[in-house]
Design a protein around this motif. Structure first.
Motif, short mmCIF file in Angstrom:
data_model
loop_
_atom_site.label_atom_id
_atom_site.label_comp_id
_atom_site.label_asym_id
_atom_site.label_seq_id
_atom_site.Cartn_x
_atom_site.Cartn_y
_atom_site.Cartn_z
N ASP A 281 0.81 -1.22 0.00
CA ASP A 281 0.00 0.00 0.00
C ASP A 281 0.85 1.27 0.00
N ALA B 77 -4.67 1.41 5.36
CA ALA B 77 -4.08 2.12 4.22
C ALA B 77 -4.71 3.51 4.08
N ALA C 31 0.41 6.33 1.78
CA ALA C 31 -0.27 5.38 0.90
C ALA C 31 -0.94 6.15 -0.24
#
Ligand SMILES: [Zn+2]
Ligand SMILES: [Zn+2]
Length: 570
Positions: free
Chosen positions: A326, A543, A549
């Motif tokens: 991520d 995430a 991310a």
């Protein structure tokens, strides 16, 4: 000899030179050379005396020392200093917060020659009476000695994890017919580890114990061992090893019982039963089955702390944790512009090669003179280089950042027009670390209010096992970040892991995003990302709530919009 060993000796010699009152000009030259050699790519062990002398800043005497270390393992200069210094004093030299000059006073005026003697003198108030010491320094000494004692046999996670792998490989070599895995705090990815905790499934404990008796690298501590537990040491490791034996069909159960914290295992989960009760009712084929029998989704080992995860699982609200894949970019990194080992281009190229979309470069700011912090002209120079590299490396993107020192009063250390030239700013404390909790907290609050602060860097400044962080009111700091839309860093360096994972869940509840930042000072520093990731996962980081991310495009937009807002408000 490897560079690390050579540098360790050179650093020790520099400290001993100070202790023995050598000419300060000579000491300075020595310290500068060590500072530069720390960042060199040269393999010092393979160079001849003539080649060593040619290195910038390395004069004849340092070159001779290195050459002697290469030839005989130690330089004669260091040997001479060590001969004239009590062993206990040499040990005191690596105490945090007390320099060689003060140690000399303690040695010469109070006749102190060991940590034990120093602690007694400090506890009886003698140290505070010395000229230039006082109550505060005395307390610093007591704290540092207690901290050192308490941490003497502990390791940070990254090191413990590596050692566990070595011990497991060795176990499998001497007794191939076993199943062995980590358990305990190590399996929960705790930031500091006190014991390498391993679970061993076998049908034949006796054979393993015989093999361990014969193995020269394993040394049992009989008094601490029991019928199904072997405790002892491995080679010259400082940290104890614990092997818990069980039958093969009990492996899942025993590993489960030894992994979760006591709280995790003893909270009620279903019909007045705890996980401990449930796992003892029958044999399970997997941990997933254990949780299913409790009516819960599977909780990953790193979350089994008994903090919020049981409640979340009961409500069907276990977070989908952030994973390595991520992470799209790496913010907060240094280059040779300040105290990094590799050039901006090397740092960027390596980041790109690892598959990331962007790099945030955050060299030290001008107040960090000890780290070669950037004065305004060098900020411009670096930003021009970033523009050039962005053309060359596109679509990979370097964002223009800075790790701006938070001054003692909470101000950042550039004027607004310089601050406005960056895409983003990590604000961190690096000096005056001995404030009380009110002052230290207020200092951070002021920095958080600064509209240019994008990310709060390593919030407590702690160095695990080396020094405690300055005290802060975490709640107030996190609430303030929520209010002012400031991201908090999880510094991924295994010595820091700061923000502490225990505050991650609270930060997420307040809607504060977290950035997993390696604070890399060299290309290999990116490897630390995983430790920050684990710390975040311990606190339930998703995430969605992980700042880096975001894709290069998203984060670029975020920075641009933030800058527009500041410009509109000025
Ligand atoms: Zn920093
Ligand atoms: Zn940094």
């Amino acid at each position: 000899m490897d560079n690390k060993t050579i540098l360790k000796q050179l650093k020790l010699q520099a400290a001993l030179m100070e202790l023995h009152d050598e000419n300060s000009f000579k000491i300075r030259g020595y310290q500068n050379a060590v500072f530069n050699l720390d960042k060199t790519d040269l393999d010092l062990g393979s160079l001849s005396l003539a080649e060593l002398e040619k290195i910038d800043g390395v004069g004849k005497s340092i070159a001779t020392n290195i050459n002697e270390i290469n030839q005989r393992g130690i330089s004669s200069a260091l040997e001479e200093y060590l001969k004239n210094t009590p062993e206990g004093i040499v040990e005191l030299l690596d105490m945090k917060g007390i320099g060689p000059k003060k140690i000399k006073v303690l040695w010469k005026e109070l006749g102190i020659e060991s940590g034990h003697e120093l602690k007694e003198a400090a506890n009886s108030g003698l140290v505070a009476k010395l000229k230039g010491f006082g109550e505060k320094t005395q307390q610093t000494i007591i704290n540092a000695l207690e901290f050192k004692e308490a941490n003497a046999h502990k390791l940070h996670f990254a090191e413990a994890e590596k050692l566990a792998e070595i011990v497991i490989a060795e176990m499998l070599k001497i007794t191939p017919d076993i199943k062995i895995e980590v358990t305990g705090a190590l399996r929960r990815k705790m930031e500091v580890i006190e014991v390498i905790d391993l679970i061993v499934a076998t049908d034949d404990i006796e054979t393993i114990e015989d093999a361990l008796d014969d193995a020269e690298n394993f040394e049992q501590v009989i008094e601490e061992s029991g019928p199904i537990t072997w405790r002892g040491t491995y080679k010259e490791l400082r940290i104890p090893i614990q092997l818990s034996f069980c039958e093969k069909e009990d492996f899942v159960k025993e590993q489960f019982l030894r992994t979760g914290s006591n709280l995790h295992l003893s909270l009620e989960v279903k019909d007045k039963l705890t996980l401990k009760d449930i796992v003892r009712q029958q044999n399970f084929a997997s941990e997933k089955e254990i949780y299913a029998a409790a009516g819960l989704g599977e909780i990953v080992p790193e979350m089994r702390e008994g903090t919020f995860e049981i409640e979340a699982a009961k409500n069907g609200k276990l977070p989908e944790l952030v994973e390595m894949k991520d992470l799209k970019g790496i913010l907060h990194n240094h280059s040779t512009y300040s105290d990094g080992k590799h050039s901006l281009e090397q740092m960027a190229q390596h980041c790109k090669d690892l598959g990331y979309e962007y790099l945030g470069i955050c060299d030290h700011s001008k107040s960090a003179f000890y780290a070669n912090g950037l004065k305004e002209d060098r900020v411009i120079q670096q930003q021009e280089e970033i523009d050039r590299l962005n053309e060359k490396l596109a679509p990979f993107k370097i964002f223009k950042g800075i790790e701006s020192d938070i001054l003692y009063d909470g101000q950042l250390d550039y004027t607004d027009d310089v601050l406005a030239s960056f895409d983003f700013i990590v604000a961190s404390v690096h000096s005056v670390l001995n404030m009380n909790i009110e002052k230290a907290t207020q200092r951070l609050l002021t920095a958080i209010e600064n509209p240019y602060t994008t990310i709060l860097g390593h919030p407590t400044g702690r160095l695990l096992l080396r020094r405690e962080g300055y005290p802060i009111d975490h709640k107030m700091v996190i609430d303030h970040c929520a209010k002012h839309n400031v991201v908090i860093e999880i510094n991924a360096n295994p010595w820091r892991l700061d923000l502490d994972w225990r505050w991650v869940h609270y930060a997420l509840e307040q809607g504060v995003k977290l950035a997993i930042n390696p604070d890399a000072h060299e290309m290999d520093g990116y490897q630390h990302m995983v430790y920050g990731l684990l710390a975040g996962r311990k606190g339930g980081l998703t995430a969605d709530m992980t700042f880096n991310a975001l894709s290069a495009e998203e984060i670029g937009k975020y920075f641009a919009e933030r800058k527009q807002k500041i410009a509109a408000n000025v």
